[in-house]
Design a protein around this motif. Structure first.
Motif, PDB file in Angstrom:
ATOM      1  N   HIS A  57      -2.295   0.627   6.953  1.00  0.00           N
ATOM      2  CA  HIS A  57      -1.438  -0.544   7.118  1.00  0.00           C
ATOM      3  C   HIS A  57      -1.459  -0.931   8.595  1.00  0.00           C
ATOM      4  O   HIS A  57      -2.114  -0.271   9.402  1.00  0.00           O
ATOM      5  N   HIS A  81      -5.806  -4.121   4.397  1.00  0.00           N
ATOM      6  CA  HIS A  81      -5.414  -5.035   3.320  1.00  0.00           C
ATOM      7  C   HIS A  81      -5.018  -6.386   3.922  1.00  0.00           C
ATOM      8  O   HIS A  81      -4.403  -6.448   4.990  1.00  0.00           O
ATOM      9  N   ARG A  82      -5.364  -7.432   3.184  1.00  0.00           N
ATOM     10  CA  ARG A  82      -5.107  -8.804   3.653  1.00  0.00           C
ATOM     11  C   ARG A  82      -3.643  -9.022   4.065  1.00  0.00           C
ATOM     12  O   ARG A  82      -3.358  -9.706   5.056  1.00  0.00           O
ATOM     13  N   TYR A 110     -11.513  -7.076   4.100  1.00  0.00           N
ATOM     14  CA  TYR A 110     -10.232  -6.722   3.501  1.00  0.00           C
ATOM     15  C   TYR A 110     -10.384  -5.612   2.478  1.00  0.00           C
ATOM     16  O   TYR A 110     -11.391  -5.521   1.782  1.00  0.00           O
ATOM     17  N   ILE A 111      -9.350  -4.796   2.397  1.00  0.00           N
ATOM     18  CA  ILE A 111      -9.311  -3.699   1.438  1.00  0.00           C
ATOM     19  C   ILE A 111      -8.554  -4.195   0.205  1.00  0.00           C
ATOM     20  O   ILE A 111      -7.361  -4.480   0.286  1.00  0.00           O
ATOM     21  N   GLU A 112      -9.268  -4.288  -0.911  1.00  0.00           N
ATOM     22  CA  GLU A 112      -8.639  -4.709  -2.168  1.00  0.00           C
ATOM     23  C   GLU A 112      -8.225  -3.471  -2.955  1.00  0.00           C
ATOM     24  O   GLU A 112      -8.836  -2.410  -2.826  1.00  0.00           O
ATOM     25  N   ASP A 113      -7.204  -3.624  -3.793  1.00  0.00           N
ATOM     26  CA  ASP A 113      -6.805  -2.540  -4.683  1.00  0.00           C
ATOM     27  C   ASP A 113      -8.003  -2.116  -5.533  1.00  0.00           C
ATOM     28  O   ASP A 113      -8.689  -2.959  -6.122  1.00  0.00           O
ATOM     29  N   ALA A 126      -9.421   2.804  -2.755  1.00  0.00           N
ATOM     30  CA  ALA A 126      -8.171   2.248  -2.228  1.00  0.00           C
ATOM     31  C   ALA A 126      -7.173   2.073  -3.366  1.00  0.00           C
ATOM     32  O   ALA A 126      -7.518   1.586  -4.439  1.00  0.00           O
ATOM     33  N   PHE A 128      -3.587   0.239  -3.822  1.00  0.00           N
ATOM     34  CA  PHE A 128      -2.602  -0.655  -3.201  1.00  0.00           C
ATOM     35  C   PHE A 128      -1.211  -0.074  -3.438  1.00  0.00           C
ATOM     36  O   PHE A 128      -0.797   0.122  -4.586  1.00  0.00           O
ATOM     37  N   GLY A 135       1.133  -4.707   2.910  1.00  0.00           N
ATOM     38  CA  GLY A 135      -0.288  -4.496   2.669  1.00  0.00           C
ATOM     39  C   GLY A 135      -0.679  -3.040   2.822  1.00  0.00           C
ATOM     40  O   GLY A 135      -1.780  -2.736   3.281  1.00  0.00           O
ATOM     41  N   VAL A 137      -2.056   0.535   1.887  1.00  0.00           N
ATOM     42  CA  VAL A 137      -2.954   1.153   0.914  1.00  0.00           C
ATOM     43  C   VAL A 137      -3.068   2.645   1.215  1.00  0.00           C
ATOM     44  O   VAL A 137      -2.930   3.073   2.359  1.00  0.00           O
TER      45      VAL A 137
END
Ligand SMILES: [Zn+2]
Ligand SMILES: [Zn+2]
Length: 209
Positions: A57, A81-82, A110-113, A126, A128, A135, A137
């Motif tokens: 984060h 994360h965005r 960006y780190i997506e779920d 990752a 979320f 954001g 993760v």
């Protein structure tokens, strides 16, 4: 797999360097103040490349040393994360004036779920886990039974939810999901000593049973 931990900065925050020593490659998790140089020395001694810095984060205590890393590894990517990128672009504490400045920067991606990161033989997924930060993760390595928990879960405690960007209800949902991981999963938190999911289910007063 080797895990090297270093703790530093005003909030005693943990950084982790996780290496596949056979492939000579490593991934860095978080960049707290005064933690990264010693970890980079370990990597350089072993001739490990570090293509990735994954940020759990954007709170200042987890990003302070980002520039030390990117100066040493200019080709590496720094991901977040965005929903936490704003704090990387405008770093600082929401609670007090930091005695130093952190250079602002954008994420390289960006780190997506559910995103999978593979570094050598190390695989991290990752998860979320908003609540402490919008954001936030965590990173889960199923094969290595490893959770890099950031400020989601600590030994005997959890990340605070009284910050301006916290959401206690989201935190409760994130914790309820994370404790469903196998009980022998080793937890490496953003602050404090290691623990396991099973130990926290037994003894953590903030985990609902
Ligand atoms: Zn935090
Ligand atoms: Zn923290």
């Amino acid at each position: 797999m080797q895990i090297h931990q270093n703790t530093g900065g005003l909030a005693a925050t943990n950084a982790y360097l996780i290496a596949d020593e056979a492939a000579r490659v490593a991934v860095l998790i978080d960049a707290p103040g005064d933690t990264i140089l010693p970890l980079l020395k370990i990597a350089q001694y072993h001739h490990w490349d570090i293509p990735l810095l994954l940020l759990t984060h954007g709170h200042w205590d987890h990003i302070s040393d980002h520039k030390i890393f990117s100066q040493a590894y200019p080709q590496a990517r720094i991901l977040i994360h965005r929903l936490d990128e704003a704090k990387l672009k405008s770093p600082g504490s929401m609670m007090f004036q930091l005695p130093y400045t952190i250079e602002p920067r954008s994420a390289d991606g960006y780190i997506e779920d559910g995103a999978e990161f593979q570094v050598g033989a190390i695989k991290l997924r990752a998860i979320f886990t908003p609540g402490h930060a919008p954001g936030h993760v965590a990173f889960y390595g199923a094969e290595n039974k490893l959770l890099l928990a950031g400020d989601l879960l600590f030994a005997g405690s959890i990340g605070r939810t009284d910050l301006p960007d916290s959401d206690p209800a989201a935190m409760a949902r994130s914790l309820a999901a994370i404790v469903k991981l196998p009980s022998d999963t080793a937890v490496r938190p953003g602050h404090g000593p290691p623990t396991t999911i099973g130990e926290e289910l037994r003894s953590n007063p903030y985990i609902a049973r």
